[in-house]
Design a protein around this motif. Structure first.
Motif, PDB file in Angstrom:
ATOM      1  N   ASP A  45      30.189 -11.385  62.898  1.00  0.00           N
ATOM      2  CA  ASP A  45      28.864 -10.802  62.980  1.00  0.00           C
ATOM      3  C   ASP A  45      27.731 -11.549  62.155  1.00  0.00           C
ATOM      4  O   ASP A  45      26.481 -12.048  62.055  1.00  0.00           O
ATOM      5  N   SER A  48      26.965 -14.522  62.842  1.00  0.00           N
ATOM      6  CA  SER A  48      26.190 -15.130  63.853  1.00  0.00           C
ATOM      7  C   SER A  48      25.164 -14.564  63.659  1.00  0.00           C
ATOM      8  O   SER A  48      23.388 -15.061  64.566  1.00  0.00           O
ATOM      9  N   PHE A  52      21.940 -17.467  64.867  1.00  0.00           N
ATOM     10  CA  PHE A  52      20.871 -16.661  65.391  1.00  0.00           C
ATOM     11  C   PHE A  52      19.588 -17.345  64.957  1.00  0.00           C
ATOM     12  O   PHE A  52      18.638 -17.246  65.240  1.00  0.00           O
ATOM     13  N   THR A  73      25.443 -23.709  70.289  1.00  0.00           N
ATOM     14  CA  THR A  73      25.717 -22.402  70.767  1.00  0.00           C
ATOM     15  C   THR A  73      26.727 -22.792  71.333  1.00  0.00           C
ATOM     16  O   THR A  73      28.282 -21.997  70.765  1.00  0.00           O
ATOM     17  N   PHE A  76      29.221 -23.031  68.437  1.00  0.00           N
ATOM     18  CA  PHE A  76      30.275 -22.435  68.466  1.00  0.00           C
ATOM     19  C   PHE A  76      31.648 -21.002  68.774  1.00  0.00           C
ATOM     20  O   PHE A  76      32.278 -20.666  68.418  1.00  0.00           O
ATOM     21  N   SER A 102      31.069 -13.713  73.826  1.00  0.00           N
ATOM     22  CA  SER A 102      29.793 -14.263  73.859  1.00  0.00           C
ATOM     23  C   SER A 102      28.742 -12.798  74.511  1.00  0.00           C
ATOM     24  O   SER A 102      28.008 -13.274  74.088  1.00  0.00           O
ATOM     25  N   PHE A 105      27.604 -11.198  70.739  1.00  0.00           N
ATOM     26  CA  PHE A 105      26.530 -12.997  70.537  1.00  0.00           C
ATOM     27  C   PHE A 105      25.520 -12.156  70.912  1.00  0.00           C
ATOM     28  O   PHE A 105      24.022 -11.974  69.986  1.00  0.00           O
ATOM     29  N   TYR A 106      25.518 -12.220  72.381  1.00  0.00           N
ATOM     30  CA  TYR A 106      24.362 -12.359  72.927  1.00  0.00           C
ATOM     31  C   TYR A 106      23.714 -11.351  72.796  1.00  0.00           C
ATOM     32  O   TYR A 106      22.143 -10.749  72.728  1.00  0.00           O
ATOM     33  N   ARG A 108      23.869  -8.989  70.144  1.00  0.00           N
ATOM     34  CA  ARG A 108      22.837  -9.095  68.992  1.00  0.00           C
ATOM     35  C   ARG A 108      21.950  -9.924  68.434  1.00  0.00           C
ATOM     36  O   ARG A 108      20.979  -9.454  68.205  1.00  0.00           O
TER      37      ARG A 108
END
Length: 169
Positions: A45, A48, A52, A73, A76, A102, A105-106, A108
């Motif tokens: 988290d 991420s 972000f 990305t 990562f 993934s 992640f997306y 979030r």
């Protein structure tokens, strides 16, 4: 163009920036003072969230930077793949787990971007994702930090960031 020469010189710039992001996400105060769980999920988290913030900062900076954002990305997700393998996840399961990561992640990224765009909901998104809904006070502190970090990143030159020289508050 300066950026084109910068990107042409070294393909490792995405790796350098990613390493700086990971180092920032692993700072002890997040875990010791702000109660981010010091677990695989908690570290995911925080990486991420930092990623972000950098991706958001670099958005809209031109085609070369967009390509760089994609490489960052990809770096990562390659690291997530490598980490799973190091933890002993079998080859047949790695792809499924990376796909789940993934999606997380997306999800979030979408939640944080919408909250920042709307000017509300960031604390709730962080409480839900980082703290599993159990640490509202810490989520508020982290949301305040995210807003400061966003402004701090805006003040940094794109050229420096893509060299891996990024600073978080």
């Amino acid at each position: 163009m300066f950026l084109k020469r910068l990107f042409a010189r070294s393909e490792d710039t995405a790796q350098s920036l990613y390493e700086a992001i990971v180092a920032a996400a692993r700072r002890p105060f997040f875990y010791a003072e702000w109660a981010v769980p010091d677990t695989i999920d908690g570290r995911f988290d925080m990486i991420s969230l930092h990623l972000f913030l950098v991706l958001e900062r670099l958005r809209g900076e031109g085609a070369e930077v967009e390509d760089f954002r994609q490489r960052l990305t990809d770096t990562f997700f390659a690291d997530m793949d490598r980490s799973l393998r190091e933890m002993g996840v079998g080859d047949l399961s790695v792809g499924k787990k990376v796909r789940k990561m993934s999606e997380a992640f997306y999800g979030r990224v979408k939640a944080y971007a919408e909250a920042l765009q709307q000017g509300s909901g960031l604390t709730e998104a962080l409480a839900r994702n980082v703290y599993a809904g159990v640490a509202e006070a810490e989520a508020t502190r982290l949301a305040d930090w995210v807003l400061k970090a966003r402004e701090h990143l805006k003040a940094q030159a794109t050229e420096e960031i893509v060299r891996g020289k990024v600073a978080f508050p």
